[in-house]
Design an enzyme around this catalytic site. Structure first.
Site, short mmCIF file in Angstrom:
data_model
loop_
_atom_site.label_atom_id
_atom_site.label_comp_id
_atom_site.label_asym_id
_atom_site.label_seq_id
_atom_site.Cartn_x
_atom_site.Cartn_y
_atom_site.Cartn_z
N LEU A 102 0.89 -1.16 0.00
CA LEU A 102 0.00 0.00 0.00
C LEU A 102 0.93 1.21 0.00
O LEU A 102 1.99 1.18 0.64
CB LEU A 102 -0.88 0.01 1.25
CG LEU A 102 -1.96 -1.07 1.35
CD1 LEU A 102 -2.74 -0.93 2.65
CD2 LEU A 102 -2.93 -0.99 0.16
N ASP A 103 0.53 2.28 -0.69
CA ASP A 103 1.37 3.48 -0.72
C ASP A 103 1.54 4.03 0.70
O ASP A 103 0.72 3.75 1.59
CB ASP A 103 0.72 4.56 -1.59
CG ASP A 103 0.59 4.12 -3.04
OD1 ASP A 103 1.36 3.25 -3.47
OD2 ASP A 103 -0.29 4.67 -3.73
N LYS A 104 2.55 4.87 0.84
CA LYS A 104 2.82 5.48 2.15
C LYS A 104 1.58 6.22 2.68
O LYS A 104 1.28 6.21 3.87
CB LYS A 104 4.00 6.44 2.01
CG LYS A 104 4.50 7.02 3.30
CD LYS A 104 5.75 7.84 3.06
CE LYS A 104 6.14 8.62 4.30
NZ LYS A 104 7.31 9.49 4.06
N HIS A 187 0.51 2.09 -7.75
CA HIS A 187 -0.41 3.24 -7.68
C HIS A 187 -1.66 3.03 -8.53
O HIS A 187 -2.18 3.98 -9.13
CB HIS A 187 0.26 4.53 -8.19
CG HIS A 187 1.42 5.00 -7.35
ND1 HIS A 187 1.51 4.82 -6.00
CD2 HIS A 187 2.53 5.69 -7.71
CE1 HIS A 187 2.64 5.36 -5.56
NE2 HIS A 187 3.27 5.88 -6.57
N LYS A 190 -4.94 5.23 -7.94
CA LYS A 190 -4.67 6.65 -8.22
C LYS A 190 -4.52 6.87 -9.73
O LYS A 190 -5.03 7.85 -10.29
CB LYS A 190 -3.40 7.09 -7.50
CG LYS A 190 -3.57 7.14 -5.98
CD LYS A 190 -2.23 7.40 -5.30
CE LYS A 190 -2.38 7.32 -3.79
NZ LYS A 190 -1.09 7.22 -3.11
#
Ligand code: URA
Length: 235
Positions: A102-104, A187, A190
């Site tokens: 998972l992204d930051k 990502h 997004k």
């Protein structure tokens, strides 16, 4: 397996510390005191106890975390805290790793395990494991976005995504959506919204296959998977 390795693996300290335990006569096998760290033991068949408490031998650990923002989905990082840093030392002892990334700045469900086979199965593109995300979107999300995602959208690098199932919870200047995708490109959520000229401002993963984020878990908290969750995952 060697007795000292078993005890070290189960979090009773380093091999040196385990030696001290043995010296203190703290360890019994089937009720008999043992002192030899090199002794061979079968934890499935023999009852190993430390200070009278039975050692339950497990090889794998399966944790569900509600990942907070600001931590990295990795086992180590030069600059930032990782999800593994949030685990207690006993859990860390199993050398677990996050299943996928998972992204930051993404929150939500993260499975953390040391079971490479399970991780491989869940991440394999061939398995099409559905992942459900909740997101806030800068921009009015409409039926045309639902249709576009249902077809698959072309990302900025030319990659054509598989179909995604978009549900609009609120269509406004700040929209609220749920998106189910079966891939895990970098990502991806997004970038799918960028492909329809919109921006994700908040992202949270709600589920991965049969595994659903436990609502009682606060951000940064984690717990072991239940027998039922494990049974479903392994199905
Ligand atoms: N898609 C994203 O864009 N980010 C995530 O963290 C997960 C899916």
């Amino acid at each position: 397996m060697r007795l000292d390795k078993l005890l070290a693996n189960m979090g009773y300290g380093s091999r040196k510390e385990v030696k001290q335990l043995l010296k203190q006569k703290a360890v019994t096998i089937d009720g008999v005191e043992v002192k030899d760290p090199a002794m061979k033991v079968d934890p499935e068949k023999q009852n190993v106890s430390v200070f009278g408490e039975r050692v339950e031998y497990v090889e794998f650990i399966y944790l569900m975390m509600n990942k907070p923002q600001g931590v990295i989905s990795a086992t180590e990082d030069k600059y930032d805290k990782t999800v593994i840093d949030l685990l207690d030392p006993l859990a860390q002892h199993f050398k677990p790793f996050p299943v996928g990334r998972l992204d930051k700045d993404t929150e939500g469900l993260l499975l953390i395990t040391n079971d490479g086979n399970l991780a491989h199965n869940l991440l394999s593109p061939k398995k099409h494991v559905p992942k459900v995300y909740y997101a806030l979107i800068d921009g009015v999300v409409t039926q045309s976005d639902i249709d576009a995602f249902a077809q698959g959208v072309e990302l900025e690098d030319g990659y054509m995504t598989m179909p995604g199932h978009l549900v609009i919870l609120k269509s406004a200047e700040q929209s609220e959506i749920e998106l189910t995708i079966q891939e895990g490109k970098f990502h991806q959520v997004k970038r799918m919204f960028e492909a329809v000229d919109k921006k994700v401002t908040y992202l949270k993963r709600l589920s991965m296959g049969s595994l659903k984020l436990d609502k009682v878990l606060e951000l940064g908290d984690y717990r072991e998977l239940t027998e039922q969750e494990l049974a479903l995952l392994f199905n």
